[in-house]
Design a protein around this motif. Structure first.
Motif, PDB file in Angstrom:
ATOM      1  N   TYR A 271       0.824  -1.215   0.000  1.00 17.53           N
ATOM      2  CA  TYR A 271       0.000   0.000   0.000  1.00 17.53           C
ATOM      3  C   TYR A 271       0.858   1.265   0.000  1.00 17.53           C
ATOM      4  O   TYR A 271       0.508   2.262  -0.644  1.00 17.53           O
ATOM      5  CB  TYR A 271      -0.955   0.003   1.198  1.00 17.53           C
ATOM      6  CG  TYR A 271      -2.109  -0.960   1.056  1.00 17.53           C
ATOM      7  CD1 TYR A 271      -2.849  -1.004  -0.131  1.00 17.53           C
ATOM      8  CD2 TYR A 271      -2.471  -1.808   2.093  1.00 17.53           C
ATOM      9  CE1 TYR A 271      -3.916  -1.878  -0.272  1.00 17.53           C
ATOM     10  CE2 TYR A 271      -3.530  -2.692   1.960  1.00 17.53           C
ATOM     11  CZ  TYR A 271      -4.249  -2.728   0.775  1.00 17.53           C
ATOM     12  OH  TYR A 271      -5.293  -3.591   0.636  1.00 17.53           O
ATOM     13  N   ILE A 272       1.966   1.248   0.744  1.00 21.07           N
ATOM     14  CA  ILE A 272       2.850   2.409   0.781  1.00 21.07           C
ATOM     15  C   ILE A 272       3.457   2.654  -0.602  1.00 21.07           C
ATOM     16  O   ILE A 272       3.526   3.796  -1.087  1.00 21.07           O
ATOM     17  CB  ILE A 272       3.965   2.209   1.832  1.00 21.07           C
ATOM     18  CG1 ILE A 272       3.352   2.220   3.237  1.00 21.07           C
ATOM     19  CG2 ILE A 272       5.017   3.297   1.705  1.00 21.07           C
ATOM     20  CD1 ILE A 272       4.347   1.912   4.341  1.00 21.07           C
ATOM     21  N   ILE A 273       3.886   1.569  -1.270  1.00 23.27           N
ATOM     22  CA  ILE A 273       4.430   1.710  -2.626  1.00 23.27           C
ATOM     23  C   ILE A 273       3.369   2.253  -3.571  1.00 23.27           C
ATOM     24  O   ILE A 273       3.637   3.140  -4.407  1.00 23.27           O
ATOM     25  CB  ILE A 273       4.950   0.356  -3.131  1.00 23.27           C
ATOM     26  CG1 ILE A 273       6.174  -0.072  -2.307  1.00 23.27           C
ATOM     27  CG2 ILE A 273       5.309   0.424  -4.618  1.00 23.27           C
ATOM     28  CD1 ILE A 273       6.668  -1.463  -2.619  1.00 23.27           C
ATOM     29  N   LEU A 274       2.142   1.742  -3.438  1.00 18.72           N
ATOM     30  CA  LEU A 274       1.055   2.189  -4.309  1.00 18.72           C
ATOM     31  C   LEU A 274       0.771   3.677  -4.114  1.00 18.72           C
ATOM     32  O   LEU A 274       0.605   4.425  -5.089  1.00 18.72           O
ATOM     33  CB  LEU A 274      -0.205   1.365  -4.023  1.00 18.72           C
ATOM     34  CG  LEU A 274      -1.432   1.683  -4.875  1.00 18.72           C
ATOM     35  CD1 LEU A 274      -1.139   1.434  -6.350  1.00 18.72           C
ATOM     36  CD2 LEU A 274      -2.621   0.845  -4.425  1.00 18.72           C
ATOM     37  N   VAL A 275       0.741   4.119  -2.839  1.00 25.65           N
ATOM     38  CA  VAL A 275       0.507   5.536  -2.558  1.00 25.65           C
ATOM     39  C   VAL A 275       1.647   6.391  -3.120  1.00 25.65           C
ATOM     40  O   VAL A 275       1.420   7.459  -3.699  1.00 25.65           O
ATOM     41  CB  VAL A 275       0.370   5.769  -1.043  1.00 25.65           C
ATOM     42  CG1 VAL A 275       0.341   7.263  -0.717  1.00 25.65           C
ATOM     43  CG2 VAL A 275      -0.917   5.121  -0.531  1.00 25.65           C
ATOM     44  N   GLY A 276       2.885   5.912  -2.980  1.00 27.39           N
ATOM     45  CA  GLY A 276       4.023   6.663  -3.505  1.00 27.39           C
ATOM     46  C   GLY A 276       3.981   6.822  -5.017  1.00 27.39           C
ATOM     47  O   GLY A 276       4.258   7.903  -5.555  1.00 27.39           O
ATOM     48  N   VAL A 277       3.602   5.750  -5.722  1.00 28.85           N
ATOM     49  CA  VAL A 277       3.509   5.828  -7.178  1.00 28.85           C
ATOM     50  C   VAL A 277       2.413   6.793  -7.603  1.00 28.85           C
ATOM     51  O   VAL A 277       2.589   7.607  -8.528  1.00 28.85           O
ATOM     52  CB  VAL A 277       3.260   4.421  -7.765  1.00 28.85           C
ATOM     53  CG1 VAL A 277       2.937   4.499  -9.259  1.00 28.85           C
ATOM     54  CG2 VAL A 277       4.463   3.521  -7.531  1.00 28.85           C
ATOM     55  N   LEU A 278       1.266   6.712  -6.916  1.00 25.78           N
ATOM     56  CA  LEU A 278       0.167   7.630  -7.241  1.00 25.78           C
ATOM     57  C   LEU A 278       0.556   9.083  -6.990  1.00 25.78           C
ATOM     58  O   LEU A 278       0.223   9.979  -7.775  1.00 25.78           O
ATOM     59  CB  LEU A 278      -1.072   7.263  -6.425  1.00 25.78           C
ATOM     60  CG  LEU A 278      -1.740   5.919  -6.773  1.00 25.78           C
ATOM     61  CD1 LEU A 278      -2.909   5.647  -5.826  1.00 25.78           C
ATOM     62  CD2 LEU A 278      -2.227   5.923  -8.217  1.00 25.78           C
ATOM     63  N   ALA A 279       1.279   9.328  -5.864  1.00 25.10           N
ATOM     64  CA  ALA A 279       1.724  10.688  -5.565  1.00 25.10           C
ATOM     65  C   ALA A 279       2.723  11.183  -6.614  1.00 25.10           C
ATOM     66  O   ALA A 279       2.702  12.359  -7.013  1.00 25.10           O
ATOM     67  CB  ALA A 279       2.355  10.729  -4.167  1.00 25.10           C
ATOM     68  N   LEU A 280       3.593  10.281  -7.083  1.00 21.25           N
ATOM     69  CA  LEU A 280       4.569  10.649  -8.104  1.00 21.25           C
ATOM     70  C   LEU A 280       3.864  11.069  -9.394  1.00 21.25           C
ATOM     71  O   LEU A 280       4.211  12.082 -10.007  1.00 21.25           O
ATOM     72  CB  LEU A 280       5.510   9.475  -8.372  1.00 21.25           C
ATOM     73  CG  LEU A 280       6.551   9.678  -9.474  1.00 21.25           C
ATOM     74  CD1 LEU A 280       7.507  10.810  -9.088  1.00 21.25           C
ATOM     75  CD2 LEU A 280       7.329   8.386  -9.714  1.00 21.25           C
ATOM     76  N   PHE A 281       2.844  10.310  -9.792  1.00 18.34           N
ATOM     77  CA  PHE A 281       2.104  10.662 -10.996  1.00 18.34           C
ATOM     78  C   PHE A 281       1.314  11.954 -10.803  1.00 18.34           C
ATOM     79  O   PHE A 281       1.183  12.765 -11.720  1.00 18.34           O
ATOM     80  CB  PHE A 281       1.142   9.528 -11.372  1.00 18.34           C
ATOM     81  CG  PHE A 281       1.788   8.438 -12.170  1.00 18.34           C
ATOM     82  CD1 PHE A 281       2.092   8.630 -13.507  1.00 18.34           C
ATOM     83  CD2 PHE A 281       2.097   7.226 -11.587  1.00 18.34           C
ATOM     84  CE1 PHE A 281       2.695   7.621 -14.252  1.00 18.34           C
ATOM     85  CE2 PHE A 281       2.695   6.214 -12.312  1.00 18.34           C
ATOM     86  CZ  PHE A 281       2.998   6.412 -13.647  1.00 18.34           C
ATOM     87  N   ALA A 282       0.786  12.132  -9.563  1.00 20.95           N
ATOM     88  CA  ALA A 282      -0.059  13.302  -9.311  1.00 20.95           C
ATOM     89  C   ALA A 282       0.756  14.595  -9.351  1.00 20.95           C
ATOM     90  O   ALA A 282       0.318  15.599  -9.926  1.00 20.95           O
ATOM     91  CB  ALA A 282      -0.756  13.161  -7.955  1.00 20.95           C
ATOM     92  N   PHE A 283       1.954  14.604  -8.739  1.00 21.45           N
ATOM     93  CA  PHE A 283       2.726  15.831  -8.635  1.00 21.45           C
ATOM     94  C   PHE A 283       3.790  15.957  -9.736  1.00 21.45           C
ATOM     95  O   PHE A 283       4.147  17.058 -10.144  1.00 21.45           O
ATOM     96  CB  PHE A 283       3.406  15.920  -7.261  1.00 21.45           C
ATOM     97  CG  PHE A 283       2.423  15.873  -6.129  1.00 21.45           C
ATOM     98  CD1 PHE A 283       1.411  16.821  -6.032  1.00 21.45           C
ATOM     99  CD2 PHE A 283       2.485  14.872  -5.179  1.00 21.45           C
ATOM    100  CE1 PHE A 283       0.504  16.771  -4.995  1.00 21.45           C
ATOM    101  CE2 PHE A 283       1.570  14.820  -4.141  1.00 21.45           C
ATOM    102  CZ  PHE A 283       0.569  15.775  -4.051  1.00 21.45           C
ATOM    103  N   GLY A 284       4.305  14.803 -10.212  1.00 22.03           N
ATOM    104  CA  GLY A 284       5.337  14.864 -11.238  1.00 22.03           C
ATOM    105  C   GLY A 284       4.792  15.233 -12.602  1.00 22.03           C
ATOM    106  O   GLY A 284       5.536  15.682 -13.479  1.00 22.03           O
ATOM    107  N   SER A 285       3.494  15.037 -12.803  1.00 20.13           N
ATOM    108  CA  SER A 285       2.903  15.340 -14.105  1.00 20.13           C
ATOM    109  C   SER A 285       2.282  16.740 -14.151  1.00 20.13           C
ATOM    110  O   SER A 285       1.602  17.074 -15.127  1.00 20.13           O
ATOM    111  CB  SER A 285       1.834  14.289 -14.431  1.00 20.13           C
ATOM    112  OG  SER A 285       0.801  14.312 -13.454  1.00 20.13           O
TER     113      SER A 285
END
Length: 400
Positions: A271-285
């Motif tokens: 779950y932590i990895i999943l949240v991190g990936v989603l945050a990366l897509f949300a802010f990196g894009s």
């Protein structure tokens, strides 16, 4: 490139924190009670089999407990073991001819096969001339708390009072079987046979017509755990194979991802990895140039209206009104799809519905009896509503 202002940075961080809190709330929120039929060893819901599976080491002490995630044909394709029990618990069992062949060979070799199912279809049922039927009592009240008692043919196994279950959960019995080969092991308080043993070769088949009696719900209800252990005690103390293939809504292969979700630490890491990936897509894009104007799609206001009405009924807890509307829409479905005049005499309507839909007349009659019963009641519980929905969904899923 344009640099983010201090205000924009704070806003971005605030959105990230709120998003993380929402994800954590969704992860740790207590799940709602699931009344679906599972019969799986992995489920602790009422109609799962976690408790029964965990009790197997006590029933078969010192023996190996194996889980089969594949069909009997694949599980036994290399070699049929000796001195082994096979346990199959499910709402319906419709084994393929190739699976039936290996199960019959396993029984011939001296193994013991236990099957608890409301219905067994196909070649296996034909082999032993088995016919299952639901008990339709004349005084059946779908929303009542009436019970039915289970007893063993061996009087030494009974506790004097029997083992009692709600009627609607335990309504199937054997209406036909090969009396020359069958030994009756159990029956209900109406005298209907629900537990039998059939010798085949050097081994045995055990058939029980009420799989819900072997679930978590009844394991914790009254003294019914005794009934489960006594029924399974007919199997000798030896290696035992637990089936996970014939389960509704479950994958038939245990993989790495299943192991991750069953392990608490690995599950949290996932779950932590999943949240991190989603945050990366949300802010990196995030775009730093002028954003492209968003063209919103037309809103479907009818869905909003339906959601509002559903919330209104939920807060009012008006389960009876919802059940009545479900039955009204069911009648409209019959009129629209099968062109049936539902205002005619009920017995005539039931006959036409059964003939055109392919659903048994007994099932249709029971459904109409439940629906007509609603007009006489003032209120029903949420559990009653959920069971009524399951009966209607059963018709929808099995009609032609």
């Amino acid at each position: 490139m344009k640099q983010l202002s201090r205000k924009e940075k704070i806003l971005t961080q605030l959105v990230g924190v709120v998003f993380l809190l929402l994800v954590l709330a969704a992860i740790f929120a207590p799940p709602s009670l699931d009344w679906s039929y599972s019969f799986s060893r992995n489920d602790e819901i009422p109609f799962g089999n976690e408790l029964v599976f965990e009790s197997l080491p006590e029933l078969f002490p010192g023996e190996e407990i194996i889980t089969s995630w594949t069909s009997p044909h694949l599980f036994l394709e290399e070699k049929i073991p000796l001195n082994t029990n096979f346990i199959y618990i499910n709402g319906r069992i419709n084994a393929k001819p190739s699976d039936v062949d290996v199960l019959l060979d396993a029984a011939k070799a001296g193994n013991h096969i236990f099957m608890a199912s409301e219905v067994v279809y196909g070649v296996l049922a034909d082999t032993f001339k088995l016919e299952y039927k639901p008990e339709l009592w004349e005084d059946l009240d779908f929303f009542s708390s009436d019970s039915v008692g289970f007893y063993f043919a061996n009087k030494k196994l009974n506790n004097g009072f029997g083992y009692w279950y709600p009627k609607w959960m335990t309504r199937f019995y054997f209406s036909r079987y090969d009396t020359s080969r069958v030994t009756v092991l159990g029956y209900d308080d109406k005298g209907k046979t629900n537990f039998i043993k059939v010798k085949f070769g050097n081994g045995y088949f055990y058939f029980h017509s009420n799989p819900l009696a072997f679930t978590n719900y009844h394991f914790l209800s009254r003294n019914n755990y005794e009934y489960i252990s006594k029924a399974l005690s007919y199997l000798p103390v030896q290696a035992t194979v637990w089936d996970e293939y014939y389960k509704p809504g479950h994958m038939h292969v245990e993989g790495l991802f299943d192991y991750v979700l069953e392990n608490g630490s690995l599950q949290m890491a996932w779950y932590i990895i999943l949240v991190g990936v989603l945050a990366l897509f949300a802010f990196g894009s995030k775009r730093v140039q002028r954003p492209i104007p968003e063209i919103k799609t037309p809103e479907n206001s009818s869905l909003t209206f339906i959601e509002t009405i559903a919330k209104l009924y939920y807060h009012r807890q008006d389960h009876l009104d919802i059940a009545k509307k479900r039955f009204t829409y069911f009648l409209e479905f019959l009129r629209t799809k099968y062109f049936i005049n539902t205002s005619l005499e009920t017995s005539r309507v039931i006959g036409e519905v059964s003939q055109k839909s392919g659903v048994s007349e007994r099932t249709v009659a029971a459904l109409f009896q439940m629906g007509n019963r609603l007009q006489e009641l003032r209120r029903i519980s949420q559990e009653d509503l959920e069971q009524f929905n399951r009966q209607i969904d059963f018709f929808y899923n099995n009609c032609q």
